[in-house]
Structures are given as C-alpha cells and as structure tokens.
Design a protein around this motif. Structure first.
Motif, short mmCIF file in Angstrom:
data_model
loop_
_atom_site.label_atom_id
_atom_site.label_comp_id
_atom_site.label_asym_id
_atom_site.label_seq_id
_atom_site.Cartn_x
_atom_site.Cartn_y
_atom_site.Cartn_z
N ILE A 138 0.83 -1.20 0.00
CA ILE A 138 0.00 0.00 0.00
C ILE A 138 0.87 1.26 0.00
CG2 ILE A 138 -1.67 1.31 1.36
CD1 ILE A 138 -2.80 -1.40 2.30
N LEU A 139 1.93 1.27 0.80
CA LEU A 139 2.81 2.43 0.85
C LEU A 139 3.53 2.65 -0.47
CD1 LEU A 139 4.37 2.00 4.43
CD2 LEU A 139 2.75 3.74 3.69
N SER A 140 3.99 1.58 -1.09
CA SER A 140 4.70 1.72 -2.37
C SER A 140 3.77 2.21 -3.46
CB SER A 140 5.34 0.38 -2.76
OG SER A 140 4.34 -0.62 -2.97
N HIS A 141 2.52 1.75 -3.47
CA HIS A 141 1.57 2.24 -4.46
C HIS A 141 1.19 3.69 -4.20
CE1 HIS A 141 0.02 -1.92 -5.96
NE2 HIS A 141 1.32 -1.85 -5.90
N MET A 142 1.16 4.08 -2.93
CA MET A 142 0.86 5.47 -2.61
C MET A 142 1.95 6.42 -3.09
SD MET A 142 -0.74 5.24 1.24
CE MET A 142 -0.73 7.03 1.39
N PHE A 143 3.17 5.93 -3.23
CA PHE A 143 4.25 6.80 -3.70
C PHE A 143 3.98 7.33 -5.09
CE2 PHE A 143 8.21 7.41 -6.04
CZ PHE A 143 8.86 8.32 -5.21
N VAL A 144 3.31 6.55 -5.91
CA VAL A 144 2.95 7.00 -7.25
C VAL A 144 1.56 7.64 -7.26
CG1 VAL A 144 2.54 6.27 -9.63
CG2 VAL A 144 4.42 5.27 -8.32
N ALA A 145 0.63 7.08 -6.51
CA ALA A 145 -0.75 7.58 -6.53
C ALA A 145 -0.86 8.96 -5.89
CB ALA A 145 -1.66 6.60 -5.81
N LEU A 146 -0.14 9.21 -4.81
CA LEU A 146 -0.27 10.48 -4.10
C LEU A 146 0.17 11.67 -4.94
CD1 LEU A 146 -1.19 11.69 -1.45
CD2 LEU A 146 1.09 11.29 -0.51
N PRO A 147 1.34 11.64 -5.58
CA PRO A 147 1.70 12.78 -6.46
C PRO A 147 0.74 12.95 -7.62
CG PRO A 147 3.64 11.48 -5.94
CD PRO A 147 2.46 10.70 -5.45
N LEU A 148 0.23 11.84 -8.15
CA LEU A 148 -0.74 11.94 -9.25
C LEU A 148 -2.00 12.65 -8.80
CD1 LEU A 148 -1.67 11.13 -12.12
CD2 LEU A 148 -2.48 8.97 -11.13
N ILE A 149 -2.52 12.29 -7.63
CA ILE A 149 -3.73 12.92 -7.11
C ILE A 149 -3.49 14.39 -6.82
CG2 ILE A 149 -5.26 12.95 -5.11
CD1 ILE A 149 -5.06 9.89 -5.07
N VAL A 150 -2.36 14.71 -6.20
CA VAL A 150 -2.06 16.11 -5.89
C VAL A 150 -1.95 16.93 -7.17
CG1 VAL A 150 -0.32 17.66 -4.92
CG2 VAL A 150 -0.96 15.58 -3.69
N TYR A 151 -1.29 16.39 -8.17
CA TYR A 151 -1.08 17.13 -9.43
C TYR A 151 -2.42 17.39 -10.13
CZ TYR A 151 1.21 18.49 -13.77
OH TYR A 151 1.62 19.19 -14.87
N ILE A 152 -3.30 16.39 -10.15
CA ILE A 152 -4.61 16.57 -10.78
C ILE A 152 -5.48 17.55 -10.01
CG2 ILE A 152 -6.78 15.40 -11.37
CD1 ILE A 152 -5.15 12.92 -12.05
N ILE A 191 -11.99 14.61 -7.95
CA ILE A 191 -11.66 13.53 -7.03
C ILE A 191 -11.93 12.17 -7.67
CG2 ILE A 191 -12.29 12.47 -4.82
CD1 ILE A 191 -12.86 15.27 -3.76
N ALA A 192 -13.05 12.08 -8.41
CA ALA A 192 -13.37 10.83 -9.10
C ALA A 192 -12.30 10.51 -10.14
CB ALA A 192 -14.74 10.93 -9.77
N THR A 193 -11.85 11.52 -10.87
CA THR A 193 -10.80 11.31 -11.87
C THR A 193 -9.52 10.81 -11.23
OG1 THR A 193 -11.71 13.05 -13.27
CG2 THR A 193 -9.43 12.42 -13.65
N ALA A 194 -9.07 11.50 -10.18
CA ALA A 194 -7.83 11.12 -9.51
C ALA A 194 -7.95 9.73 -8.90
CB ALA A 194 -7.48 12.15 -8.44
N GLY A 195 -9.10 9.43 -8.29
CA GLY A 195 -9.28 8.11 -7.67
C GLY A 195 -9.29 6.99 -8.69
N ILE A 196 -9.95 7.21 -9.82
CA ILE A 196 -10.02 6.17 -10.85
C ILE A 196 -8.63 5.89 -11.43
CG2 ILE A 196 -10.90 5.65 -13.16
CD1 ILE A 196 -13.43 7.23 -12.34
N LEU A 197 -7.89 6.94 -11.74
CA LEU A 197 -6.55 6.76 -12.30
C LEU A 197 -5.62 6.09 -11.29
CD1 LEU A 197 -6.07 10.13 -14.22
CD2 LEU A 197 -6.67 7.89 -15.15
N SER A 198 -5.75 6.46 -10.03
CA SER A 198 -4.94 5.84 -8.98
C SER A 198 -5.28 4.37 -8.83
CB SER A 198 -5.14 6.57 -7.66
OG SER A 198 -4.46 5.92 -6.60
N PHE A 199 -6.57 4.04 -8.86
CA PHE A 199 -7.00 2.66 -8.73
C PHE A 199 -6.49 1.82 -9.90
CE2 PHE A 199 -9.91 -0.86 -9.43
CZ PHE A 199 -10.04 -1.40 -8.16
#
Length: 271
Positions: A138-152, A191-199
């Motif tokens: 979960i932490l390793s996936h958050m390393f990529v998902a978190l910057p993506l969500i913040v940027y969007i 939020i839906a966009t960022a969540g879908i791309l992260s998922f």
C-alpha cells in the motif's frame, strides 16, 4: 466537396485501422482463454474452435485466484483511499496558498522512475520486517498515486472560483468549513478522476508487487506468472488470468470515462 469527401474517407479508414489494431490483441486474448493449448497453436482454429471453460476453472478454483483478486482489490482500494485523504487537502493548500515549490517537489516525485527506488525500499522495509505484508504494498503504491492525485487536484482547485469560499466565510463558515461544505462537493469530478486513475495504476502494478509482496499477499499481475514455467507455458491459463485482470479495469474505465474526461478538462482550465 471532393477533397472534403476524400478527407472523411481517409479519416474513417485511419480510425478503423487504429481501433482494429487496439482491439485485435484483446479479442485474441479473450478467444484464447476459451481454447486448449493445442487449439491455440493450431492456425486452422484461430476463428472456429470448440470453446472450453477449463482454463477459467483452473484459474479460479485450482490456482486459487480468488485470493489474488481479493489481494489486488484490497491494495488498490486502500492505497487509493489513503492517497485521496492525504492528497486532496494537500492539493487544496498548494493551490490556494501558491506553494509552487512544494508542487515542484511533488511533480519530481511523480517523474522519478519507481524502479530506481525498489532496492532502497526493499532494504529499508526488510530491516523493518515489512516485506511480504500488505502495508508495504500500500505504501509503495501510494508513492505514485499520491503525487498523481495532488497534481490533478491542484489544477482542479485552481479552476474553482475563490469567491465561493469567500462568500462562505462571510456567512460565518471557518476556512475548513468552507473547504468541506463548498469546495469539496464542487471538486467531486476531480476527485473521481484522480481516484479512478490511482486505482487503475494500483490494479495493474507489477513491479512493486513482484519485489515487495509475499506468498499470501501476491496480487493478480504477479500471480499470472505462475502459468509461466521453465520448460513450458500454459497459454490457456495465462490468457484466462490475463482476461480476469484486464476486463474489470476496462469496464471501470469505460463506465467512468465521462468523469475522467470532465475532471481532467476542468483541471486544465483556470478562471
């Protein structure tokens, strides 16, 4: 009229070829998942063949892929939810207070190749005795998902009129209350966009799970390699497992595409 007609024909032909080029491998994968290994190697049965469900029975029952599906869902949902909880307020703060340097740091974290961090991660998490557990995935996936969500979400928040929050402050709301009652509901498409791309990223991720997962926390992309042996490959089982990985996320992207497009479009416009 003739040049315009010729352009339309050319455009329709080009689009058809592109769509066929994209769909053909997926169609072949799904068709191969209903074939035996002998039929897969037989060119005469590329189109006409006797379908069988043995490959899916092998994947879902004998190979216990239900467990791997649950693992992938848990890691994807947990990493996405935690990234949204942390990333949305962070993006709001950066957008409203002009924290451009912090945004640049976030963007750099997004650009850094994940493979360059695998060895340090493995060393650190192995010393912490976390390798093989869900927490490290979960932490390793958050390393990529978190910057993506913040940027969007930064682009989305910058596109929302700040006057709406100011009117809420005039009506007696606190800054946090204005964010929670006004800005957050308006930012639902982003939020839906960022969540879908992260998922989608977490569901498809192979590299992090290959190095950091264990026998009980293995996710679907890693579990697919169980069908690849030293001397032979179970192509039928491999195609069935690949279909199970691919089709659900394609359906999610298909039904959620309007939210993704609206969220990205809104985040790209300001004022």
């Amino acid at each position: 009229m003739r040049p315009r007609t010729g352009y339309r024909v050319f455009r329709a032909t080009a689009l058809t070829l592109v769509v066929l080029g994209l769909i053909a491998p997926l169609v072949w994968m799904v068709a191969a998942s209903f074939k035996t290994n002998v039929d897969i190697y037989d060119p005469s049965k590329a189109v006409v063949f006797s379908p069988t469900g043995d490959n899916y029975e092998t994947v879902l029952q004998q190979a216990n892929y239900i467990k791997f599906i649950v693992n992938s869902l848990w890691v994807a949902f947990a990493s996405t939810a935690l990234s949204l909880v942390l990333g949305v307020p962070a993006a709001y703060s950066m957008a409203r207070f002009g924290m451009r340097r912090s945004a640049l740091v976030v963007l750099m974290a997004r650009v850094i190749p994940g493979v360059s961090l695998l060895v340090p991660w493995y060393y650190v998490f192995s010393n912490l005795r976390m390798v093989g557990g869900f927490a490290v995935l979960i932490l390793s996936h958050m390393f990529v998902a978190l910057p993506l969500i913040v940027y969007i979400m930064m682009g989305y928040f910058e596109g929302l009129p700040q006057e709406l929050e100011e009117s809420g402050l005039v009506d007696g709301l606190t800054p946090i209350g204005a964010f929670r009652r006004i800005t957050l509901p308006l930012s639902t498409p982003g939020i839906a966009t960022a969540g879908i791309l992260s998922f989608i990223f977490s569901w498809n991720n192979f590299m992090f799970a290959l190095v950091l997962s264990g026998a009980n926390t293995k996710t679907l992309p890693v579990a697919i390699f169980d069908f690849v042996g030293y001397a032979s490959i179970d192509w039928g089982g491999l195609m069935a497992a690949s279909t199970i990985v691919t089709v659900p996320i394609m359906l999610v992207a298909l039904f959620a595409q309007k939210y993704v497009v609206s969220g990205l479009t809104a985040g790209a416009t300001k004022g």
